[in-house]
Design a protein around this motif. Structure first.
Motif, PDB file in Angstrom:
ATOM      1  N   GLY A   1       0.825  -1.193   0.000  1.00 51.02           N
ATOM      2  CA  GLY A   1       0.000   0.000   0.000  1.00 51.02           C
ATOM      3  C   GLY A   1       0.866   1.252   0.000  1.00 51.02           C
ATOM      4  O   GLY A   1       2.086   1.200   0.182  1.00 51.02           O
ATOM      5  N   ALA A   2       0.220   2.399  -0.204  1.00 47.42           N
ATOM      6  CA  ALA A   2       0.943   3.668  -0.315  1.00 47.42           C
ATOM      7  C   ALA A   2       1.103   4.341   1.043  1.00 47.42           C
ATOM      8  O   ALA A   2       0.333   4.110   1.975  1.00 47.42           O
ATOM      9  N   PHE A   3       2.136   5.197   1.148  1.00 49.41           N
ATOM     10  CA  PHE A   3       2.203   6.160   2.234  1.00 49.41           C
ATOM     11  C   PHE A   3       1.124   7.211   1.986  1.00 49.41           C
ATOM     12  O   PHE A   3       0.796   7.528   0.839  1.00 49.41           O
ATOM     13  N   THR A   4       0.590   7.787   3.056  1.00 49.48           N
ATOM     14  CA  THR A   4      -0.409   8.846   2.908  1.00 49.48           C
ATOM     15  C   THR A   4      -0.051  10.030   3.809  1.00 49.48           C
ATOM     16  O   THR A   4       0.615   9.862   4.835  1.00 49.48           O
ATOM     17  N   ILE A   5      -0.505  11.211   3.402  1.00 52.70           N
ATOM     18  CA  ILE A   5      -0.351  12.413   4.220  1.00 52.70           C
ATOM     19  C   ILE A   5      -1.733  12.973   4.531  1.00 52.70           C
ATOM     20  O   ILE A   5      -2.690  12.742   3.783  1.00 52.70           O
ATOM     21  N   GLY A   6      -1.833  13.728   5.630  1.00 48.41           N
ATOM     22  CA  GLY A   6      -3.128  14.274   6.027  1.00 48.41           C
ATOM     23  C   GLY A   6      -3.390  15.665   5.526  1.00 48.41           C
ATOM     24  O   GLY A   6      -4.551  16.095   5.461  1.00 48.41           O
ATOM     25  N   SER A   7      -2.325  16.375   5.155  1.00 50.64           N
ATOM     26  CA  SER A   7      -2.486  17.739   4.658  1.00 50.64           C
ATOM     27  C   SER A   7      -1.214  18.146   3.945  1.00 50.64           C
ATOM     28  O   SER A   7      -0.161  17.521   4.095  1.00 50.64           O
ATOM     29  N   SER A   8      -1.309  19.196   3.136  1.00 52.16           N
ATOM     30  CA  SER A   8      -0.133  19.692   2.433  1.00 52.16           C
ATOM     31  C   SER A   8       0.857  20.289   3.430  1.00 52.16           C
ATOM     32  O   SER A   8       0.459  20.905   4.426  1.00 52.16           O
ATOM     33  N   GLY A   9       2.139  20.114   3.153  1.00 54.54           N
ATOM     34  CA  GLY A   9       3.150  20.687   4.022  1.00 54.54           C
ATOM     35  C   GLY A   9       4.477  19.971   3.873  1.00 54.54           C
ATOM     36  O   GLY A   9       4.647  19.076   3.027  1.00 54.54           O
ATOM     37  N   TYR A  10       5.420  20.377   4.704  1.00 56.36           N
ATOM     38  CA  TYR A  10       6.747  19.759   4.695  1.00 56.36           C
ATOM     39  C   TYR A  10       6.787  18.593   5.677  1.00 56.36           C
ATOM     40  O   TYR A  10       6.272  18.685   6.805  1.00 56.36           O
ATOM     41  N   TYR A  11       7.411  17.511   5.229  1.00 56.99           N
ATOM     42  CA  TYR A  11       7.522  16.292   6.020  1.00 56.99           C
ATOM     43  C   TYR A  11       8.956  15.785   5.994  1.00 56.99           C
ATOM     44  O   TYR A  11       9.714  16.061   5.052  1.00 56.99           O
ATOM     45  N   GLU A  12       9.291  15.044   7.039  1.00 56.21           N
ATOM     46  CA  GLU A  12      10.559  14.313   7.051  1.00 56.21           C
ATOM     47  C   GLU A  12      10.250  12.825   6.976  1.00 56.21           C
ATOM     48  O   GLU A  12       9.483  12.297   7.791  1.00 56.21           O
ATOM     49  N   LEU A  13      10.862  12.149   6.000  1.00 57.53           N
ATOM     50  CA  LEU A  13      10.687  10.715   5.812  1.00 57.53           C
ATOM     51  C   LEU A  13      12.026  10.031   6.051  1.00 57.53           C
ATOM     52  O   LEU A  13      13.050  10.436   5.481  1.00 57.53           O
ATOM     53  N   ILE A  14      12.044   9.016   6.902  1.00 59.22           N
ATOM     54  CA  ILE A  14      13.236   8.198   7.147  1.00 59.22           C
ATOM     55  C   ILE A  14      12.817   6.738   7.020  1.00 59.22           C
ATOM     56  O   ILE A  14      11.863   6.298   7.674  1.00 59.22           O
ATOM     57  N   VAL A  15      13.517   5.968   6.182  1.00 58.14           N
ATOM     58  CA  VAL A  15      13.206   4.546   6.032  1.00 58.14           C
ATOM     59  C   VAL A  15      14.483   3.732   6.170  1.00 58.14           C
ATOM     60  O   VAL A  15      15.570   4.182   5.808  1.00 58.14           O
ATOM     61  N   ASN A  16      14.332   2.523   6.696  1.00 59.13           N
ATOM     62  CA  ASN A  16      15.422   1.557   6.794  1.00 59.13           C
ATOM     63  C   ASN A  16      14.957   0.288   6.092  1.00 59.13           C
ATOM     64  O   ASN A  16      14.064  -0.407   6.585  1.00 59.13           O
ATOM     65  N   ILE A  17      15.547  -0.008   4.930  1.00 60.26           N
ATOM     66  CA  ILE A  17      15.078  -1.132   4.127  1.00 60.26           C
ATOM     67  C   ILE A  17      15.584  -2.472   4.640  1.00 60.26           C
ATOM     68  O   ILE A  17      15.154  -3.523   4.149  1.00 60.26           O
ATOM     69  N   ASP A  18      16.489  -2.457   5.621  1.00 59.86           N
ATOM     70  CA  ASP A  18      16.963  -3.697   6.227  1.00 59.86           C
ATOM     71  C   ASP A  18      16.114  -4.053   7.441  1.00 59.86           C
ATOM     72  O   ASP A  18      15.619  -5.179   7.553  1.00 59.86           O
ATOM     73  N   GLU A  19      15.914  -3.099   8.319  1.00 61.11           N
ATOM     74  CA  GLU A  19      15.130  -3.352   9.527  1.00 61.11           C
ATOM     75  C   GLU A  19      13.639  -3.135   9.312  1.00 61.11           C
ATOM     76  O   GLU A  19      12.832  -3.368  10.216  1.00 61.11           O
ATOM     77  N   LEU A  20      13.254  -2.659   8.101  1.00 60.13           N
ATOM     78  CA  LEU A  20      11.850  -2.446   7.732  1.00 60.13           C
ATOM     79  C   LEU A  20      11.156  -1.495   8.707  1.00 60.13           C
ATOM     80  O   LEU A  20      10.054  -1.752   9.199  1.00 60.13           O
ATOM     81  N   THR A  21      11.819  -0.353   8.963  1.00 56.53           N
ATOM     82  CA  THR A  21      11.234   0.682   9.817  1.00 56.53           C
ATOM     83  C   THR A  21      11.057   1.959   9.005  1.00 56.53           C
ATOM     84  O   THR A  21      11.745   2.169   7.999  1.00 56.53           O
ATOM     85  N   HIS A  22      10.147   2.801   9.440  1.00 60.19           N
ATOM     86  CA  HIS A  22       9.941   4.083   8.752  1.00 60.19           C
ATOM     87  C   HIS A  22       9.396   5.122   9.720  1.00 60.19           C
ATOM     88  O   HIS A  22       8.762   4.782  10.736  1.00 60.19           O
ATOM     89  N   GLU A  23       9.679   6.387   9.410  1.00 60.10           N
ATOM     90  CA  GLU A  23       9.112   7.528  10.118  1.00 60.10           C
ATOM     91  C   GLU A  23       8.656   8.533   9.070  1.00 60.10           C
ATOM     92  O   GLU A  23       9.387   8.809   8.122  1.00 60.10           O
TER      93      GLU A  23
END
Length: 390
Positions: free
Chosen positions: A255-277
């Motif tokens: 599935g896709a990532f989603t946002i709740g409103s327009s604005g600036y975001y910080e995205l951090i992903v770890n493709i080994d540990e399968l974590t995201h912020e």
């Protein structure tokens, strides 16, 4: 009649015993992690017969054969194929964190000059400095490393040259981002072959990616995903049940990532540990620059590249803090990013290909390996990435 019945029952019992024994035998041989009992203890592993060697590594000869590792067969007292895993490690580390190079059933393995050089770089041997790394072979039975035995090591002394190691990259696609760089985000931006904005890979951990930027919410269009290869939908990264995952793991599209409103975001992903912020951020007070470019010897191959006007980057019409240039040929050397074609404001990083540049004090020159790249720079956090062109 009694004796006849007894004989029949006896035959049936024998057949049942044979059937149960066959089932037990099959269950044993089909176990995914079989345990082999050796007739006598095996105390010696495979013996490497290739000698310690000093090998000249030059880019001009990268396609020539460089080294062949040969070893004598390990002897197990069972009739089953033997699997050999080749491991490498920097000399003096005692294989504390070995790099698995290959798995084979042969008793030899060869590398070209270019492959040896890439292996040395992966082991973090510094280019243009003589150093050594070691190889060893681990033999095992079955598919799960049963009864593994380690060989003696062999050392290779080399002087690596600078080269580009192909590394996984991630870029954005979706209706919240501007992939075609027309200044708006909509469903036309589900485009995997446009001027897609890249995430910035961590220089110390190639599994971690960062992105700070603008995402737009338009009439319910609030989705994006991450892709690896231009023009291809697989592999793709997204969410499944709220967890970070990929199509390779799921066997289908996440599935896709989603946002709740327009604005600036910080995205951090770890493709080994399968974590995201994915968190909204406040960039109030961030400077919006009119021009950002780069200057340095990497432009020309000599110090003349530090003179004249900068090579300008293109400012994203959708996100004014993202800058890029496509299909740029660079030489071995160094560069810095700067705004306004002047020195008071310049960024420099200490790592090639990807990193986080600073403006503090006198920033370092960013090292560059010769090649043709797409260059991406984010003035919000100073992160940069050079994506090699195929």
């Amino acid at each position: 009649m009694k004796n006849s019945n007894y004989t029949v029952m006896k035959k049936i019992s024998i057949l049942l015993f044979a059937f149960v024994a066959a089932l037990c035998f099959n269950a044993c041989i089909e176990d995914e992690d079989p345990t082999f009992v050796l007739e006598q203890e095996q105390t010696e592993g495979p013996l490497i017969v290739s000698a310690n060697s000093t090998i000249a590594l030059t880019k001009e000869n990268e396609n020539l054969q460089g080294f062949t590792l040969v070893w004598e067969d390990a002897q197990y007292n069972v009739n089953t194929p033997i699997s050999y895993t080749i491991q490498a490690a920097a000399a003096g580390t005692d294989f504390a964190n070995p790099l698995e190079v290959a798995v084979t059933t042969d008793r030899f393995y060869s590398w070209t000059i270019g492959e040896l050089n890439s292996l040395a770089i992966l082991l973090e041997l510094e280019p243009d400095n003589e150093a050594s790394f070691e190889l060893r072979v681990v033999s095992s039975l079955g598919t799960n490393g049963g009864a593994s035995i380690t060989s003696n090591p062999v050392a290779l002394t080399v002087t690596p040259y600078s080269t580009i190691i192909v590394t996984r990259n991630l870029f954005l696609v979706g209706n919240t981002v501007d992939t075609n760089k027309d200044g708006v985000a909509n469903n036309d931006d589900w485009n995997n072959g446009a001027t897609n904005t890249y995430l910035f890979r961590d220089p110390d951990n190639s599994n971690i990616f960062y992105f700070r930027g603008f995402f737009e919410f338009n009439d319910g269009e609030n989705e994006f995903k991450l892709l690896e290869n231009k023009g291809a939908w697989q592999p793709q990264w997204g969410l499944d049940g709220g967890g970070f995952t990929s199509s390779d793991i799921l066997g289908g599209d996440p599935g896709a990532f989603t946002i709740g409103s327009s604005g600036y975001y910080e995205l951090i992903v770890n493709i080994d540990e399968l974590t995201h912020e994915l968190n909204a951020i406040d960039i109030t007070g961030a400077t919006e620059y009119t021009t950002i470019g780069f200057i340095g010897s990497a432009r020309t191959g000599d110090d003349t590249g530090w003179g004249g006007d900068d090579t300008d980057l293109i400012q994203s019409p959708f996100n004014p803090h993202i800058w890029y240039a496509e299909n740029v040929t660079l030489f071995d050397g160094a560069l810095k990013f700067r705004h306004s074609n002047d020195w008071p404001g310049n960024w420099g990083g200490s790592t090639p290909l990807t990193g986080q540049a600073t403006t503090e004090g006198n920033p370092p020159d960013t090292p560059v390996i010769a090649g043709t790249y797409d260059i991406w720079f984010n003035d919000l956090d100073g992160r940069y990435i050079f994506v090699p062109r195929n």
